[in-house]
Design a protein around this motif. Structure first.
Motif, PDB file in Angstrom:
ATOM      1  N   CYS A  57       0.865  -1.177   0.000  1.00  0.00           N
ATOM      2  CA  CYS A  57       0.000   0.000   0.000  1.00  0.00           C
ATOM      3  C   CYS A  57       0.899   1.222   0.000  1.00  0.00           C
ATOM      4  CB  CYS A  57      -0.934   0.007   1.195  1.00  0.00           C
ATOM      5  SG  CYS A  57      -0.144  -0.313   2.780  1.00  0.00           S
ATOM      6  N   MET A  60       0.327   4.519   2.090  1.00  0.00           N
ATOM      7  CA  MET A  60       0.354   4.251   3.527  1.00  0.00           C
ATOM      8  C   MET A  60       1.766   3.904   3.977  1.00  0.00           C
ATOM      9  SD  MET A  60      -1.072   4.243   6.394  1.00  0.00           S
ATOM     10  CE  MET A  60      -0.241   3.828   7.928  1.00  0.00           C
ATOM     11  N   VAL A  63       3.411   7.050   4.630  1.00  0.00           N
ATOM     12  CA  VAL A  63       2.877   7.594   5.872  1.00  0.00           C
ATOM     13  C   VAL A  63       3.444   6.835   7.070  1.00  0.00           C
ATOM     14  CG1 VAL A  63       0.769   7.934   7.209  1.00  0.00           C
ATOM     15  CG2 VAL A  63       0.756   8.381   4.757  1.00  0.00           C
ATOM     16  N   SER A  64       3.662   5.528   6.888  1.00  0.00           N
ATOM     17  CA  SER A  64       4.090   4.692   8.008  1.00  0.00           C
ATOM     18  C   SER A  64       5.506   5.000   8.474  1.00  0.00           C
ATOM     19  CB  SER A  64       4.000   3.221   7.626  1.00  0.00           C
ATOM     20  OG  SER A  64       5.052   2.912   6.747  1.00  0.00           O
ATOM     21  N   VAL A  84      -6.096   5.673   5.567  1.00  0.00           N
ATOM     22  CA  VAL A  84      -5.440   5.992   4.299  1.00  0.00           C
ATOM     23  C   VAL A  84      -5.849   4.989   3.215  1.00  0.00           C
ATOM     24  CG1 VAL A  84      -3.229   6.237   3.129  1.00  0.00           C
ATOM     25  CG2 VAL A  84      -3.509   7.128   5.429  1.00  0.00           C
TER      26      VAL A  84
END
Lengths: 249, 110
Positions: A57, A60, A63-64, A84
């Motif tokens: 993903c 994400m 973002v992670s 997300v």
């Protein structure tokens, strides 16, 4: 017999591959950017490849990086991932019909559904001499492999070359901006796009940077539900209240 | 690495689990023999776009709006993405140009 089968698979690959080329280049670039950033946070190519293979993903995963570089909080990481990735829900809903009757391959199709696969699935027709399940499978498999390969390469590159990566994370912003432009190209979508931006902005101002995503999603869903049911009230009476209650979860 | 190996794996699996859930749920709730309600179909049509709007805003959540040297690179880079994309219609090129512009701006100019 064997030969016929091989020829058939060759034909599938020959048809599908060119359509996935933009994804190949895009995923290689983003995958490399991600791998380099992971490296910067202390995770080597093995970690990056592992993460890309099990999560798949892209946005994400960017973002992670926050969750991998701050205090341990898997629950928040999980919730953020839901938020997300929530758009997959909507892709899935659109693909319910397309993935019908794909048999054993269906699980793979479902688990690897992503923005790019969704956009190819909806824009490229499946030719009559290729089975639908093989068509979708080839698209999904190619895109999945590109991402895993790209992040692996990025992890390696991050170990080898030491360059100033400051600002590299803008790749994610750029990706979203491009996807957003693609969405609002169609006139019907423009209002919806603006609606999404404004609602989120309001929530960002009210709730501040850490928690605004969930209120934004709830607000978007709520307003859409109100809009949908108030429109349908006049035209169709059969939409009962039971349904609208069920959709508020 | 800020986290331990175990914590990292747990975080990654939590994220994977979230992603898997969003992918599986529609197919689980609406199996092949069940009819999809109209409202859900409507959501399937309008939500991808609204969500992209949300994600665009998400990217700017940490930009300090009181600092001109934080806002300007963002604005210029986003503009370069939009212009490149409208002119060339090539996703990769737009992302590449935007990222390069932003990196140059934050590393050498601002």
């Amino acid at each position: 017999m064997e030969n016929k089968k091989t020829n058939y698979y060759k034909k599938v690959i020959k048809y599908v591959f060119p359509h996935t080329l933009p994804v190949l280049t895009g995923f290689l670039f983003l995958g490399i950017a991600f791998g380099v950033l992971m490296q910067k946070h202390g995770y080597n190519a093995l970690w990056t490849t592992f993460m890309s293979a099990v999560c798949f993903c892209g946005s994400m995963q960017f973002v992670s990086l926050t969750f991998l570089s701050t205090a341990f909080n898997p629950l928040l990481a999980f919730i953020m991932s839901l938020v997300v990735n929530a758009r997959h829900l909507f892709y899935g809903i659109s693909m319910l019909g397309n993935y019908k009757g794909t048999g054993k391959l269906k699980n793979f199709l479902i688990l690897t559904l992503c923005d790019e696969t969704f956009s190819i699935n909806t824009s490229v027709p499946c030719p009559s001499d290729i089975e639908k399940k093989h068509f979708y499978f080839a698209i999904s498999l190619f895109n999945y492999l590109y991402w895993v390969l790209g992040s692996f390469l990025g992890g390696i590159a991050g170990e080898l070359i030491k360059f100033n990566t400051k600002g590299l994370d803008f790749a994610l912003t750029a990706l979203f901006v491009v996807l957003f432009i693609e969405q609002i190209k169609s006139k019907d979508n423009r209002l919806m796009g603006l609606f999404g931006v404004l609602t989120t902005l309001v929530c960002l101002i009210v709730f501040k940077s850490n928690v605004f995503i969930i209120p934004s999603m709830l607000l978007i869903l709520g307003i859409l539900a109100v809009n949908y049911y108030s429109k349908n009230k006049n035209s169709a009476q059969k939409t009962n209240t039971e349904k609208s209650e069920g959709n508020n979860i | 690495m800020t986290l331990t190996v175990f914590q990292s794996i747990a975080t990654i699996l939590a994220i994977a689990f979230g992603a898997i859930l969003t992918r599986v749920l529609p197919f689980f709730v609406f199996p092949e023999n069940k009819k999809v309600p109209k409202f859900i179909k409507y959501l399937g049509k309008v939500l991808p776009c609204a969500t992209m709007g949300l994600l665009v805003v998400y990217c700017f959540k940490d930009v300090d709006i009181t600092s001109l040297s934080a806002i300007l690179p963002q604005i210029i880079a986003v503009a370069s993405v939009v212009i490149t994309h409208l002119l060339k219609k090539n996703t990769l090129l737009s992302i590449f140009v935007g990222t390069a512009v932003y990196m140059i701006l934050v590393q050498f100019i601002f």
